[in-house]
Write a protein that holds these residues in place. Sequence first.
Motif, mmCIF file in Angstrom:
data_model
loop_
_atom_site.group_PDB
_atom_site.id
_atom_site.type_symbol
_atom_site.label_atom_id
_atom_site.label_comp_id
_atom_site.label_asym_id
_atom_site.label_seq_id
_atom_site.Cartn_x
_atom_site.Cartn_y
_atom_site.Cartn_z
ATOM 1 N N CYS A 48 0.761 -1.306 0.068
ATOM 2 C CA CYS A 48 -0.108 -0.097 0.122
ATOM 3 C C CYS A 48 0.806 1.355 -0.020
ATOM 4 O O CYS A 48 1.826 1.387 0.908
ATOM 5 N N GLY A 49 0.601 2.286 -0.599
ATOM 6 C CA GLY A 49 1.486 3.397 -0.645
ATOM 7 C C GLY A 49 2.592 3.168 -1.250
ATOM 8 O O GLY A 49 3.150 2.377 -2.178
ATOM 9 N N SER A 50 3.650 3.531 -0.241
ATOM 10 C CA SER A 50 4.990 3.186 -0.648
ATOM 11 C C SER A 50 5.450 1.811 -0.989
ATOM 12 O O SER A 50 6.037 1.456 -1.989
ATOM 13 N N THR A 51 4.728 0.855 -0.316
ATOM 14 C CA THR A 51 5.117 -0.554 -0.419
ATOM 15 C C THR A 51 4.310 -0.891 -1.709
ATOM 16 O O THR A 51 4.868 -2.139 -2.047
ATOM 17 N N SER A 101 5.220 -4.853 3.656
ATOM 18 C CA SER A 101 4.619 -3.873 4.791
ATOM 19 C C SER A 101 5.704 -3.629 5.566
ATOM 20 O O SER A 101 6.236 -4.493 6.514
ATOM 21 N N ARG A 102 5.910 -2.148 5.691
ATOM 22 C CA ARG A 102 6.929 -1.856 6.809
ATOM 23 C C ARG A 102 6.290 -2.307 8.054
ATOM 24 O O ARG A 102 7.006 -2.841 9.002
ATOM 25 N N SER A 103 4.986 -1.946 8.356
ATOM 26 C CA SER A 103 4.631 -2.225 9.772
ATOM 27 C C SER A 103 4.169 -3.474 9.699
ATOM 28 O O SER A 103 4.155 -4.061 11.007
ATOM 29 N N THR A 106 -0.854 -3.282 8.214
ATOM 30 C CA THR A 106 -1.966 -2.474 7.546
ATOM 31 C C THR A 106 -2.850 -3.469 7.081
ATOM 32 O O THR A 106 -2.629 -4.452 6.449
ATOM 33 N N THR A 109 -3.425 -4.929 3.588
ATOM 34 C CA THR A 109 -2.339 -6.134 3.187
ATOM 35 C C THR A 109 -2.633 -7.125 3.803
ATOM 36 O O THR A 109 -2.479 -8.470 3.068
ATOM 37 N N VAL A 153 6.789 9.122 9.556
ATOM 38 C CA VAL A 153 5.531 8.479 8.711
ATOM 39 C C VAL A 153 5.920 7.981 7.318
ATOM 40 O O VAL A 153 5.732 7.025 6.859
ATOM 41 N N GLN A 155 8.071 6.832 4.539
ATOM 42 C CA GLN A 155 8.978 5.567 4.473
ATOM 43 C C GLN A 155 10.317 6.259 3.737
ATOM 44 O O GLN A 155 10.238 6.739 2.512
ATOM 45 N N GLU A 234 4.099 13.695 0.482
ATOM 46 C CA GLU A 234 4.133 13.452 1.805
ATOM 47 C C GLU A 234 4.913 14.613 2.696
ATOM 48 O O GLU A 234 4.350 15.140 3.765
ATOM 49 N N SER A 339 -0.975 8.991 8.689
ATOM 50 C CA SER A 339 -0.561 8.160 10.032
ATOM 51 C C SER A 339 0.449 7.219 9.548
ATOM 52 O O SER A 339 0.404 6.814 8.311
ATOM 53 N N SER A 340 1.463 6.630 10.387
ATOM 54 C CA SER A 340 2.305 5.709 9.996
ATOM 55 C C SER A 340 1.697 4.471 9.365
ATOM 56 O O SER A 340 2.458 3.725 8.682
ATOM 57 N N VAL A 342 -2.226 2.257 8.454
ATOM 58 C CA VAL A 342 -3.661 2.652 8.158
ATOM 59 C C VAL A 342 -4.263 1.184 8.612
ATOM 60 O O VAL A 342 -4.169 0.222 8.160
HETATM 61 C C1 F1P Z 1 1.907 1.620 4.261
HETATM 62 C C2 F1P Z 1 1.645 2.984 4.169
HETATM 63 C C3 F1P Z 1 2.776 3.770 3.764
HETATM 64 C C4 F1P Z 1 2.442 5.300 3.590
HETATM 65 C C5 F1P Z 1 2.147 5.619 5.281
HETATM 66 C C6 F1P Z 1 0.832 4.785 5.493
HETATM 67 O O1 F1P Z 1 2.323 1.331 5.212
HETATM 68 O O2 F1P Z 1 0.650 3.459 3.308
HETATM 69 O O3 F1P Z 1 3.163 3.540 2.322
HETATM 70 O O4 F1P Z 1 3.842 5.879 3.286
HETATM 71 O O5 F1P Z 1 3.079 5.693 6.119
HETATM 72 O O6 F1P Z 1 1.166 3.543 5.124
HETATM 73 P P1 F1P Z 1 2.997 -0.359 5.424
HETATM 74 O O7 F1P Z 1 1.958 -1.193 5.276
HETATM 75 O O8 F1P Z 1 4.082 -0.388 4.561
HETATM 76 O O9 F1P Z 1 3.467 -0.312 6.901
#
Ligand code: F1P
Length: 345
Positions: A48-51, A101-103, A106, A109, A153, A155, A234, A339-340, A342
């Motif tokens: 999502c987004g960056s990923t 996914s960084r987190s 999400t 995902t 927030v 990435q 961003e 937010s970092s 979602v």
């Molecule tokens: C995905 C994401 C990031 C965006 C922002 C909100 O997060 O959309 O790409 O920059 O931080 O969340 P993640 O699934 O990579 O944690």
Amino acid sequence: MEQGYHTQTEIFSQTEAWANALDVVASHRSALESLFQSRFSQVLFVGCGSTYYLSLSAAAVFQDCAAQFARAIPAGELWMNPQFATLNGNLRRKTLLVAISRSGSTTETTRAVEAFKALGGGSVLALTNYPDQPLVEMADLALVIEKGQEQSVAQTRSFASMYVAATALALFAGKRQDEFDHLRRLPELGERLLREYDTLARQWGEDLSLDRFYFLGSGARYGLACEANLKMKEMTLTHTEPFHFLEFRHGPKSMVTNTTAVVGLLSDSNRPHEQRVLDEVVGLGAKVLDVAEVNAMVNLQSGLPEALRGVLYLPVLQAMAYYRSLAKGLNPDQPHNLSSVVVLD
Ligand code: F1P
């Protein structure tokens, strides 16, 4: 703590996370070799987004290196419209899902992974920066790059760390493990770029006469252009858009003014065609910043094959967005409205 402290720290320390990514992949060598023992009918990358943008570029690198069908879908699309990913409503066992996914938490995902499994998909491989999150629990194999964790927030080092891991994965899938050690040069190459082009990134970032940015990239560089575009949005609230190089002529070029910046992520293989687009926009008054292996304003000078050097396009462009954010009196650590993670209820 001054504005942008975390973003600055994360951008300028990111090569440690690149090295960590390589160590994590190396420590999973046997699991990866058995995962990629036989070919997959298709490989789906989701994020999502960056990923998601990482997925776009990683799918191109994967297809290039592993000669297996690979494509990227926004995780939300696989969740909401699984028919995009399947034919006749189910997936063959030999489909691999790479969930990025960084987190690792999400909602789209994790729901995409559930949809993939419900469709009868095969293995799930997770690329993430945080352990003991839902995505890690759901995956058959998770590569957790903890040095990519970040406070900001937007990435930067997280993205780059997962991108390096994705590049290494492509080599394993293509049974080109013998080239893995070439990737060990990436951290030192990244350090040099951050050192050598910090002044340029700052000059471009602090040029507030520029009021819109277009990032152009083709092939595996398109996803990277999308990511650089998102950093600029961003961190600096600037109107930006990414395009494939040749696509820029088909309408978007009409938007070029003398306060427009066009950033070209040039390839080796198609550079003459790409350069012509940049030359045309200069003629329309745009200010052009080009990034290439050699003979550009930012020279990667990697000595690596084109498919393996993608991460090197990012540091200077991340730094440029960081400096522009500060020049506009914004706080890149806390982008407007974002937010970092979602998480949907
Ligand atoms: C995905 C994401 C990031 C965006 C922002 C909100 O997060 O959309 O790409 O920059 O931080 O969340 P993640 O699934 O990579 O944690």
